[in-house]
Design a protein around this motif. Structure first.
Motif, PDB file in Angstrom:
ATOM      1  N   LEU A  25       0.827  -1.212   0.000  1.00 28.73           N
ATOM      2  CA  LEU A  25       0.000   0.000   0.000  1.00 28.73           C
ATOM      3  C   LEU A  25       0.860   1.262   0.000  1.00 28.73           C
ATOM      4  N   ALA A  26       1.998   1.214   0.691  1.00 31.02           N
ATOM      5  CA  ALA A  26       2.895   2.371   0.689  1.00 31.02           C
ATOM      6  C   ALA A  26       3.404   2.638  -0.716  1.00 31.02           C
ATOM      7  N   LYS A  27       3.742   1.565  -1.455  1.00 37.44           N
ATOM      8  CA  LYS A  27       4.212   1.727  -2.821  1.00 37.44           C
ATOM      9  C   LYS A  27       3.064   2.165  -3.733  1.00 37.44           C
ATOM     10  N   LEU A  28       1.878   1.596  -3.536  1.00 31.32           N
ATOM     11  CA  LEU A  28       0.726   1.890  -4.376  1.00 31.32           C
ATOM     12  C   LEU A  28       0.275   3.341  -4.217  1.00 31.32           C
ATOM     13  N   PHE A  29       0.206   3.822  -2.968  1.00 30.86           N
ATOM     14  CA  PHE A  29      -0.250   5.185  -2.705  1.00 30.86           C
ATOM     15  C   PHE A  29       0.891   6.193  -2.632  1.00 30.86           C
ATOM     16  N   GLN A  30       2.117   5.725  -2.704  1.00 28.45           N
ATOM     17  CA  GLN A  30       3.298   6.577  -2.562  1.00 28.45           C
ATOM     18  C   GLN A  30       3.191   7.398  -1.272  1.00 28.45           C
ATOM     19  N   LYS A  58     -11.956  -1.454 -10.585  1.00 32.59           N
ATOM     20  CA  LYS A  58     -10.509  -1.392 -10.816  1.00 32.59           C
ATOM     21  C   LYS A  58      -9.770  -1.154  -9.494  1.00 32.59           C
ATOM     22  N   TYR A  59     -10.266  -0.207  -8.676  1.00 29.42           N
ATOM     23  CA  TYR A  59      -9.671   0.061  -7.367  1.00 29.42           C
ATOM     24  C   TYR A  59      -9.757  -1.173  -6.484  1.00 29.42           C
ATOM     25  N   ARG A  60     -10.924  -1.839  -6.447  1.00 25.77           N
ATOM     26  CA  ARG A  60     -11.114  -3.004  -5.591  1.00 25.77           C
ATOM     27  C   ARG A  60     -10.123  -4.108  -5.951  1.00 25.77           C
ATOM     28  N   VAL A  61     -10.003  -4.399  -7.255  1.00 25.34           N
ATOM     29  CA  VAL A  61      -9.106  -5.465  -7.695  1.00 25.34           C
ATOM     30  C   VAL A  61      -7.658  -5.123  -7.358  1.00 25.34           C
ATOM     31  N   THR A  62      -7.257  -3.881  -7.619  1.00 25.19           N
ATOM     32  CA  THR A  62      -5.876  -3.460  -7.359  1.00 25.19           C
ATOM     33  C   THR A  62      -5.545  -3.558  -5.872  1.00 25.19           C
ATOM     34  N   ALA A  66      -3.004  -6.126  -3.654  1.00 27.64           N
ATOM     35  CA  ALA A  66      -2.018  -5.641  -2.688  1.00 27.64           C
ATOM     36  C   ALA A  66      -2.219  -6.283  -1.322  1.00 27.64           C
ATOM     37  N   GLY A  67      -3.392  -6.927  -1.105  1.00 28.53           N
ATOM     38  CA  GLY A  67      -3.640  -7.612   0.158  1.00 28.53           C
ATOM     39  C   GLY A  67      -4.636  -6.925   1.061  1.00 28.53           C
TER      40      GLY A  67
END
Length: 182
Positions: A25-30, A58-62, A66-67
């Motif tokens: 999540l840190a990488k995904l949301f920067q 799309k948000y839900r799947v992504t 990520a877990g």
């Protein structure tokens, strides 16, 4: 057209480990560690809103990759009407009782364990003012101060009021003898 919001409350996809999900999540949301810690505080946090159905999916799947287990909520869902319970029966108001020769004091009966701590408080019996009444005390009219202006006088129209006069400037230097060379 329905609008959706994505909410996260710290739940993980079954089988996911906490630390790798935080890193994902840190990488995904920067985002930094402090913001990621806020996401996992247990409160329901809306991550994104006003999404169409495709964007929400799309948000839900992504986020599930990520877990993170997120909730997709239809924002246009009608709000159900809830019938409120009737208010509790009103107790008759406390009547001012003279306490030890002190008229106008209120005798308060505690309604529960918490309010029992305030049963022996000596409080004046303030009444309730009618709706629209002015609660502020009337202020006396302000008196104009007595100022002595006898020392001042008026100058006649068009007179000089003592402004500093501009000094006569010196004439500009004579440069007629100067010439430019070719």
């Amino acid at each position: 057209m329905s609008r959706y919001e994505i909410a996260f409350s710290g739940q993980l996809v079954p089988g996911a480990q906490l630390e790798p999900v935080k890193a994902n999540l840190a990488k995904l949301f920067q985002a930094d560690a402090q913001r990621i810690a806020q996401l996992f505080s247990g409160r329901r946090i809306v991550i994104k809103n006003n999404l169409d159905a495709a964007g929400a999916e799309k948000y839900r799947v992504t986020l599930e990759r990520a877990g993170a287990l997120v909730e997709v909520v239809d924002m246009d869902m009608p709000i159900e009407e809830v019938e409120l319970a009737p208010p509790p029966p009103m107790e008759p108001p406390s009547v001012p009782v003279a306490q030890a020769g002190r008229p106008g004091r209120l005798q308060v009966a505690p309604r529960d364990e918490y309010m029992a701590a305030f049963s022996n408080v000596d409080a004046p019996d303030f009444g309730i003012a009618p709706v629209g009444s002015d609660l502020q005390d009337a202020r006396p009219e302000a008196e104009a101060p007595q100022v002595d202006l006898s020392q001042f006088s008026l100058a006649p129209v068009g007179s000089d009021m003592g402004q500093a006069r501009a000094e006569a400037t010196a004439p500009p230097p004579d440069t007629s003898y100067l010439k430019l060379q070719d």
